[in-house]
Design a protein around this motif. Structure first.
Motif, PDB file in Angstrom:
ATOM      1  N   MET A   1       0.812  -1.187   0.000  1.00 34.78           N
ATOM      2  CA  MET A   1       0.000   0.000   0.000  1.00 34.78           C
ATOM      3  C   MET A   1       0.855   1.251   0.000  1.00 34.78           C
ATOM      4  O   MET A   1       0.529   2.232  -0.623  1.00 34.78           O
ATOM      5  CB  MET A   1      -0.902   0.030   1.231  1.00 34.78           C
ATOM      6  N   ASP A   2       1.974   1.170   0.711  1.00 30.80           N
ATOM      7  CA  ASP A   2       2.818   2.344   0.805  1.00 30.80           C
ATOM      8  C   ASP A   2       3.248   2.853  -0.555  1.00 30.80           C
ATOM      9  O   ASP A   2       3.493   4.020  -0.739  1.00 30.80           O
ATOM     10  CB  ASP A   2       4.047   2.059   1.668  1.00 30.80           C
ATOM     11  N   TYR A 270      -2.327  -0.331 -10.846  1.00 30.52           N
ATOM     12  CA  TYR A 270      -1.089  -1.111 -10.903  1.00 30.52           C
ATOM     13  C   TYR A 270       0.057  -0.378 -10.196  1.00 30.52           C
ATOM     14  O   TYR A 270       0.269   0.810 -10.417  1.00 30.52           O
ATOM     15  CB  TYR A 270      -0.693  -1.360 -12.354  1.00 30.52           C
ATOM     16  N   HIS A 271       0.765  -1.100  -9.357  1.00 30.25           N
ATOM     17  CA  HIS A 271       1.913  -0.530  -8.652  1.00 30.25           C
ATOM     18  C   HIS A 271       2.816  -1.661  -8.161  1.00 30.25           C
ATOM     19  O   HIS A 271       2.418  -2.832  -8.164  1.00 30.25           O
ATOM     20  CB  HIS A 271       1.441   0.295  -7.444  1.00 30.25           C
ATOM     21  N   SER A 272       4.014  -1.300  -7.744  1.00 24.90           N
ATOM     22  CA  SER A 272       4.862  -2.220  -6.969  1.00 24.90           C
ATOM     23  C   SER A 272       4.965  -1.612  -5.580  1.00 24.90           C
ATOM     24  O   SER A 272       4.930  -0.393  -5.433  1.00 24.90           O
ATOM     25  CB  SER A 272       6.271  -2.295  -7.553  1.00 24.90           C
ATOM     26  N   ASP A 273       5.116  -2.452  -4.578  1.00 22.19           N
ATOM     27  CA  ASP A 273       5.196  -1.908  -3.216  1.00 22.19           C
ATOM     28  C   ASP A 273       6.579  -1.338  -2.955  1.00 22.19           C
ATOM     29  O   ASP A 273       7.575  -1.808  -3.500  1.00 22.19           O
ATOM     30  CB  ASP A 273       4.863  -3.003  -2.198  1.00 22.19           C
ATOM     31  N   GLN A 274       6.590  -0.317  -2.075  1.00 23.28           N
ATOM     32  CA  GLN A 274       7.853   0.356  -1.797  1.00 23.28           C
ATOM     33  C   GLN A 274       8.843  -0.570  -1.094  1.00 23.28           C
ATOM     34  O   GLN A 274       8.480  -1.263  -0.148  1.00 23.28           O
ATOM     35  CB  GLN A 274       7.589   1.557  -0.899  1.00 23.28           C
ATOM     36  N   LYS A 345       4.052  -5.906 -11.453  1.00 20.62           N
ATOM     37  CA  LYS A 345       3.162  -4.929 -10.810  1.00 20.62           C
ATOM     38  C   LYS A 345       1.864  -5.636 -10.463  1.00 20.62           C
ATOM     39  O   LYS A 345       1.512  -6.634 -11.084  1.00 20.62           O
ATOM     40  CB  LYS A 345       2.889  -3.757 -11.742  1.00 20.62           C
ATOM     41  N   HIS A 346       1.176  -5.084  -9.480  1.00 22.19           N
ATOM     42  CA  HIS A 346      -0.105  -5.695  -9.091  1.00 22.19           C
ATOM     43  C   HIS A 346      -1.152  -4.629  -8.863  1.00 22.19           C
ATOM     44  O   HIS A 346      -0.842  -3.449  -8.663  1.00 22.19           O
ATOM     45  CB  HIS A 346       0.080  -6.574  -7.846  1.00 22.19           C
ATOM     46  N   SER A 347      -2.410  -5.061  -8.905  1.00 16.67           N
ATOM     47  CA  SER A 347      -3.519  -4.107  -8.735  1.00 16.67           C
ATOM     48  C   SER A 347      -4.751  -4.861  -8.243  1.00 16.67           C
ATOM     49  O   SER A 347      -4.792  -6.092  -8.304  1.00 16.67           O
ATOM     50  CB  SER A 347      -3.845  -3.443 -10.081  1.00 16.67           C
ATOM     51  N   TYR A 369       0.546  -8.246   5.522  1.00 19.99           N
ATOM     52  CA  TYR A 369       1.547  -8.337   6.595  1.00 19.99           C
ATOM     53  C   TYR A 369       2.926  -8.131   5.994  1.00 19.99           C
ATOM     54  O   TYR A 369       3.239  -8.705   4.939  1.00 19.99           O
ATOM     55  CB  TYR A 369       1.472  -9.706   7.264  1.00 19.99           C
ATOM     56  N   ARG A 370       3.715  -7.294   6.665  1.00 19.15           N
ATOM     57  CA  ARG A 370       5.034  -6.940   6.135  1.00 19.15           C
ATOM     58  C   ARG A 370       6.102  -7.011   7.205  1.00 19.15           C
ATOM     59  O   ARG A 370       5.805  -6.830   8.392  1.00 19.15           O
ATOM     60  CB  ARG A 370       4.995  -5.496   5.593  1.00 19.15           C
ATOM     61  N   TRP A 371       7.327  -7.198   6.748  1.00 13.31           N
ATOM     62  CA  TRP A 371       8.464  -7.237   7.663  1.00 13.31           C
ATOM     63  C   TRP A 371       9.307  -5.985   7.449  1.00 13.31           C
ATOM     64  O   TRP A 371      10.023  -5.877   6.468  1.00 13.31           O
ATOM     65  CB  TRP A 371       9.292  -8.503   7.414  1.00 13.31           C
TER      66      TRP A 371
HETATM   67 FE   FE2 Z   1       0.636  -3.385  -3.215  1.00 15.53          FE
END
Ligand code: FE2
Ligand code: AKG
Length: 464
Positions: A1-2, A270-274, A345-347, A369-371
């Protein structure tokens, strides 16, 4: 999301890095910007529902100008759009796969026919097909039903307080057409987020601690994701070895972005996560609850070699020009593996029809969930001349530097933030994805803290 807060970098940066990623080609911008188009229409017609605006946009073949014209011409009764593309996310309408799905992993298959073609969407439903043809794996019915419902209810109680996120595209500030919120493990992490972390040049404002059920589920997600990582490495990666820059440590989620999509019109482009705080080759565990929606993935096309099948990817079967829709029903866990953020990329696609969920109604709630890795804490990573932590990006489209990482100024994408300083430096990591020199920095930092503590103890003793 970021990342969808900041995925649009200013193209007119005054100091473009000499070898940085080039701006997206028009086709990509076109496809990535449904949310932006809707946000623009929404700001011109605040009284119209997102569904209405989406219909107008679709009936105008995605052209914002035509949609603005149609709306201003007073076409109040929007004609139903011609169904030129599939929009429903309702599972159960499986399109036949144009291949026989086998158990072989794509990386170990000599000649796999492309699955999708430019402009086409391949719909995948089974965990086998998804694992074989995308950088993701899925587990359906992940939680015991009572726990999935408890988690959903815990989050549904919170989502009315979520906000949509502002991001900047050129000089316009637009809102993402869904709502979201960020949760971290501990109070110390909340403080740390407030004092150190920036997203798109801003702090997040609303940072919360994981809720009880989210926390309980986090442990289950951690264990399942670590198993999936092992399977991925064993069955899909060359020589059964982790990817270069992928962390060899067990995946340890300590933060979660929660997204809420209320109705079929809400979506994310469409985006890639930071990568900045997760490091290179990150892994994300994404749990979907409520209404079933389509999670779409698309391989990034190298700008200067659109015919290239792939150099490093483990998934040569996916045609780089097409997109793949993964159907995510209630209570499904999707793991985005180490090759995902840098190469795909995902959306979440808009949906014209959704099937309401008995507990969530029209809402889909998703937890990623992220690390957040210690060695990527902003206090250890480079800062730009604006004084903010630099953001970590990878070259995705320029073949000559593809796969290289760089630290860049993030102020250029801050709403109202001006151009930024244009800071750019190549990032260096060990093969395990640790920033070169990090240990030394951390040790020095700890030494300073210990020295300060020792001095204080001595001073206290003297006072006594
Ligand atoms: Fe994402
Ligand atoms: O809602 C989803 O499944 C995806 C959300 C997402 O892409 C994100 O949080 O970065």
């Amino acid at each position: 999301m970021d990342a969808f807060i900041s995925r649009k970098r200013r193209r007119e940066s005054p100091h473009p890095p000499p070898q940085a990623e080039c701006p997206a080609p028009p086709a990509e911008q076109e496809e990535e910007s449904t949310d932006i188009k809707l946000a623009m229409l929404s700001s011109l017609h605040p009284g119209r529902s997102q569904d209405d605006l989406l219909e107008v946009l679709l009936s105008c073949d995605g052209s914002v100008d035509a949609a603005i014209e149609a709306l201003s011409a007073g076409h109040k009764d929007v004609p139903p759009p011609p169904l030129k593309r599939r929009l429903t996310a309702t599972p159960g309408m499986q399109s036949a796969l144009p291949f026989k799905s086998g158990s072989k992993s794509p990386s170990k298959t000599a000649a796999v026919q492309p699955l999708t073609r430019k402009g086409k969407t391949l719909h995948l439903y089974t965990p086998e097909d998804i694992a074989n043809h995308t950088p993701c794996s899925t587990i359906h019915n992940f939680l015991p039903p009572y726990l999935a419902n408890a988690l959903l209810e815990e989050l549904l109680a919170e989502v009315p307080t979520y906000e949509s996120i502002e991001f900047r595209i050129f000089e316009n500030v637009v809102k993402s057409p869904h709502t979201a919120c960020f949760y971290v493990d501990s109070l110390a992490d909340v403080q740390r987020q407030r004092s150190e972390y920036y997203y798109n040049g801003n702090d997040l404002g609303d940072i919360r601690q994981l809720l009880p059920v989210m926390r309980q589920v986090s442990d289950l997600v951690r264990d399942a994701v670590n198993k999936e990582i092992d399977i991925r490495i064993r069955d899909f990666y060359p020589d059964g070895k982790k990817l270069k820059y992928q962390s060899p440590e067990p995946w340890q989620p300590n933060a979660a972005f929660v997204n809420c999509y209320d109705g079929g019109a809400q979506h994310v482009g469409y985006h890639s996560d930071q990568l900045s705080y997760l490091g290179p080759r990150p892994i994300i565990g994404s749990l979907s609850l409520g209404v079933a929606r389509e999670f779409r993935v698309r391989k990034i096309v190298p700008k200067d070699d659109p015919t290239e099948a792939d150099s490093t990817s483990t998934t040569p079967a996916a045609d780089i020009s097409g997109q793949i829709a993964i159907h995510l029903p209630h209570n499904s866990l999707l793991v985005m593996h180490a090759e995902m953020q840098e190469e795909w990329k995902h959306s979440i696609a808009p949906a014209l029809n959704i099937t309401p969920h008995p507990v969530a109604g029209n809402k889909r709630v998703n937890i990623t969930y992220r690390w957040y890795r210690e060695e990527f804490r902003p206090k250890y990573t480079p800062k730009c001349k604006c004084g903010l932590p630099a953001v970590l990006k990878t070259v995705q489209k320029q073949k000559v530097n593809r796969g290289r990482y760089m630290w860049m100024c993030q102020v250029g994408s801050k709403p109202g933030g001006g151009a930024g300083c244009g800071h750019f430096e190549w990032a260096q990591f060990t093969d395990d994805g640790v920033p070169a020199g990090w240990k030394a920095v951390a040790d020095k930092d700890n030494l300073q803290a210990e020295t300060a503590q020792a001095r204080k103890a001595v001073a206290d003793e003297i006072k006594l």
